[in-house]
Design an enzyme around this catalytic site. Structure first.
Site, PDB file in Angstrom:
ATOM      1  N   TYR A 100       0.846  -1.197   0.000  1.00 24.77           N
ATOM      2  CA  TYR A 100       0.000   0.000   0.000  1.00 24.77           C
ATOM      3  C   TYR A 100       0.883   1.249   0.000  1.00 24.77           C
ATOM      4  CZ  TYR A 100      -3.679  -3.294   1.200  1.00 24.77           C
ATOM      5  OH  TYR A 100      -4.557  -4.347   1.177  1.00 24.77           O
ATOM      6  N   ASN A 128     -12.221  -1.752  -5.019  1.00 24.02           N
ATOM      7  CA  ASN A 128     -12.019  -2.152  -6.405  1.00 24.02           C
ATOM      8  C   ASN A 128     -13.243  -2.950  -6.880  1.00 24.02           C
ATOM      9  OD1 ASN A 128     -11.186  -3.316  -8.846  1.00 24.02           O
ATOM     10  ND2 ASN A 128      -9.781  -4.743  -7.847  1.00 24.02           N
ATOM     11  N   CYS A 136      -6.193  -6.460  -7.085  1.00 25.41           N
ATOM     12  CA  CYS A 136      -6.034  -5.903  -5.738  1.00 25.41           C
ATOM     13  C   CYS A 136      -5.463  -6.934  -4.765  1.00 25.41           C
ATOM     14  CB  CYS A 136      -7.356  -5.334  -5.240  1.00 25.41           C
ATOM     15  SG  CYS A 136      -8.753  -6.452  -5.365  1.00 25.41           S
ATOM     16  N   HIS A 137      -5.575  -8.232  -5.110  1.00 23.29           N
ATOM     17  CA  HIS A 137      -5.014  -9.277  -4.248  1.00 23.29           C
ATOM     18  C   HIS A 137      -3.486  -9.224  -4.204  1.00 23.29           C
ATOM     19  CE1 HIS A 137      -5.287 -11.002  -8.321  1.00 23.29           C
ATOM     20  NE2 HIS A 137      -4.211 -11.689  -7.997  1.00 23.29           N
ATOM     21  N   GLU A 163      -0.705 -17.695  -8.402  1.00 29.56           N
ATOM     22  CA  GLU A 163       0.213 -16.921  -9.226  1.00 29.56           C
ATOM     23  C   GLU A 163       1.682 -17.146  -8.863  1.00 29.56           C
ATOM     24  OE1 GLU A 163      -0.763 -12.759  -9.316  1.00 29.56           O
ATOM     25  OE2 GLU A 163      -2.825 -13.143  -9.941  1.00 29.56           O
TER      26      GLU A 163
END
Length: 179
Positions: A100, A128, A136-137, A163
């Site tokens: 962030y 989002n 956003c993850h 991922e």
């Protein structure tokens, strides 16, 4: 008029929404702010072209491919600040994370400011409206805390693991802002 369809994913049922030729929403069923930008009426249509494109994108993503976000026309509704944050999220490469604070510094620089609140960025990330596709993850706390995912921390962990971005140092804080 907004057109919607459902998609069954490995992390749960999702609601997709389109307006004309653009995707305007993708929410995990039961997530915080579910359908937040669906104001007024909408109709369900499984074969709507934009929604079919989004479903194909999601099929490929969950099959382990790395579809490009730019393949889809996205039109999330929000303030200029939120849109700037969401655009930054789209720049986070597949399999990587950012914080962030890093996003706050990027936004501050773009606006010509000395600093920007990480909490303000967190609020924009949390709202989002096109989850998973606008990734956003991929945002974590500076210390590796997995906090603030509107879809739930377990789903954030699943997506990061999928991922190859889940790191050993990540942790769920005792007091989390997400389920």
């Amino acid at each position: 008029m907004i057109v919607t369809a459902y998609y069954e994913s490995p992390i749960g049922r999702m609601l997709l929404a389109a307006d004309g030729d653009a995707l305007v929403g993708l929410w995990l069923e039961g997530q915080k702010y579910f359908g937040d930008s669906l104001h007024g009426g909408h109709r369900e249509q499984d074969d709507f072209p934009v929604l079919l494109q989004a479903k194909d994108w999601l099929d490929r993503y969950f099959a382990g491919e790395k579809p490009r976000i730019a393949e889809l026309k996205l039109a999330p509704a929000g303030s200029a600040f939120r849109k700037a944050v969401w655009e930054r999220l789209c720049r986070i490469p597949y399999g990587e994370v950012t914080t962030y604070g890093q996003i706050a510094r990027q936004i501050a620089a773009a606006y010509g400011k000395d600093s920007m609140s990480s909490q303000a960025v967190g609020g924009a990330v949390g709202h989002n409206p096109i989850s998973v596709i606008i990734p956003c993850h991929r945002v974590v706390g500076a210390t590796g805390s997995l906090t603030g995912y509107a879809g739930g921390i377990a789903k954030k962990i699943h997506l990061l693991t999928h991922e190859g971005a889940y790191a050993e140092g990540f942790f769920v804080p005792k007091k989390s802002t997400a389920p």
